[in-house]
Design an enzyme around this catalytic site. Structure first.
Site, short mmCIF file in Angstrom:
data_model
loop_
_atom_site.label_atom_id
_atom_site.label_comp_id
_atom_site.label_asym_id
_atom_site.label_seq_id
_atom_site.Cartn_x
_atom_site.Cartn_y
_atom_site.Cartn_z
N CYS A 90 0.84 -1.21 0.00
CA CYS A 90 0.00 0.00 0.00
C CYS A 90 0.87 1.25 0.00
O CYS A 90 1.41 1.66 1.04
CB CYS A 90 -0.92 0.00 1.20
SG CYS A 90 -1.99 1.45 1.28
N CYS A 128 -0.43 4.11 2.18
CA CYS A 128 -0.20 3.89 3.61
C CYS A 128 1.26 4.09 3.97
O CYS A 128 1.59 4.72 4.96
CB CYS A 128 -0.57 2.46 4.03
SG CYS A 128 -2.06 1.83 3.29
N ASP A 129 2.15 3.52 3.19
CA ASP A 129 3.55 3.41 3.61
C ASP A 129 4.54 4.26 2.81
O ASP A 129 5.70 4.35 3.19
CB ASP A 129 3.99 1.93 3.52
CG ASP A 129 3.17 1.05 4.47
OD1 ASP A 129 2.71 1.57 5.51
OD2 ASP A 129 2.97 -0.14 4.16
#
Ligand code: NDP
Length: 311
Positions: A135, A138-139
């Site tokens: 992701c 997200c990261d």
């Protein structure tokens, strides 16, 4: 015969627990069946920095623990079991646990999520969250200023590569064929970004590194020439699979298994069955959007149960 429950929630990610908070506060006595991975995809995430309300960020497992506690605080029952079969003929729906217990419910909220597809390499498992991620939104932030690689060539991969290109000096996009599956406009964005280097006909052989990712070994499947890319992160963007197999033949879904809802609601084609979270969302797939649709599902279920005179 066992009692008929007001509301069964299948799945325990942000969508399921948010539905539980709302349903419990509305006096619906919800029962959550957690499924095989209590807490869902966030349990394999390290820091979550994009969920409002956590100014310092929060670990994924910690956040899901908070969600669970909040649901339990209002009386949600949590069962650590997997649902393996459903009969959604209605008006009373039936579901069965893996241990074959039959449960009857006036309303069912589906929040079974989706699972990222992985390459299946041993090194991928070992370096998960140590530079390997599924992701970018997200990261990606943890890799700002660093060189990264990304596997995949669909819309998700194109979108994530473009996202990463705003944070990272160089993004190596590893495409296994000599063309991309992504839509034309997404491909154009990839091609326009000067710092995305597309490696055609390229497959990932191994992710390198002991404690964290230090590189990727790749092979050109036309020339059979292996090479190494020095990167700090590898993003796998080869698609997701919604966890909706048990709802086939009951709930309308698209060709890839995502549940269909009446736009702007959580209503499915079955009365009293509501869908939320990633199982019904192939576009956004964020914790905050999942929580939002979990809330919608509980409110829709409450309205339904009230209209039916159940609560
Ligand atoms: P897709 O299934 O569309 O694409 C998966 C990609 O991963 C393909 O290019 C495939 O390659 C590649 N791939 C699969 N397995 C491997 C492997 N083992 N090694 C290397 N590459 C691999 O998934 P997406 O998640 O991209 O998209 C899913 C759906 O969601 C699509 O309908 C898409 O349009 C939609 N979507 C829409 C968005 C938007 O509108 N903003 C954003 C994101 C997704 P190959 O092509 O060779 O099979």
């Amino acid at each position: 015969m066992a009692d008929i429950l007001n509301c069964v929630i299948i799945g325990s990610g942000p969508a399921g627990y948010t539905a539980a908070v709302y349903a419990a506060r509305a006096g619906m006595n919800p029962v959550v069946y957690t499924g095989p991975e209590p807490g869902g995809q966030l349990m394999i995430t390290t820091d979550v920095e994009n969920y409002p309300g956590y100014p310092e960020g929060v670990g994924g497992p910690q956040m899901m623990d908070d969600f669970r506690k909040q649901a339990e605080r209002f009386g949600t029952q949590i069962k650590y079991e997997m649902i393996s079969k459903v009969d959604l003929t209605g008006p009373v729906h039936k579901i069965w646990t893996e241990s074959d217990e039959e449960i009857s419910a006036h309303s069912v909220i589906i929040s079974t999520g989706a699972s990222a597809k992985w390459l299946g390499l041993e090194s991928e498992q070992r370096l998960m969250n140590k530079g390997v991620s599924a992701c970018a939104v997200c990261d990606g932030f943890f890799f700002r200023g660093k060189e990264v690689a990304l596997v995949g060539a669909g819309d998700t991969a194109a979108e994530e590569a473009t996202y990463l290109a705003k944070l990272c000096p160089k993004v190596h996009m590893l495409v296994r064929r000599d063309e991309m599956r992504a839509s034309k406009i997404m491909q154009e964005r990839v091609m326009k970004a000067e710092n995305i280097i597309v490696h055609w006909n390229t497959e990932t052989v191994e992710i390198l590194g002991e404690e964290e990712v230090t590189g990727v070994k790749v092979i050109n499947n036309k020339t059979n020439i292996e090479s190494k890319l020095d990167v700090d992160g590898l993003f796998v963007a080869i698609g997701h699979k919604p966890n909706t197999d048990i709802f086939k033949n009951w709930i309308d879904m698209d060709s890839t298994g995502y549940l269909k809802v009446v736009p702007g609601t959580s209503l499915t084609n079955r009365e009293g069955v509501f869908a939320s979270g990633d199982a019904a969302d192939k576009v956004y797939r964020q914790a905050v959007t999942a929580a939002g649709t979990g809330c919608m599902a509980a409110l829709d279920a409450e309205r339904y149960l009230t209209e039916k005179g159940v609560i």
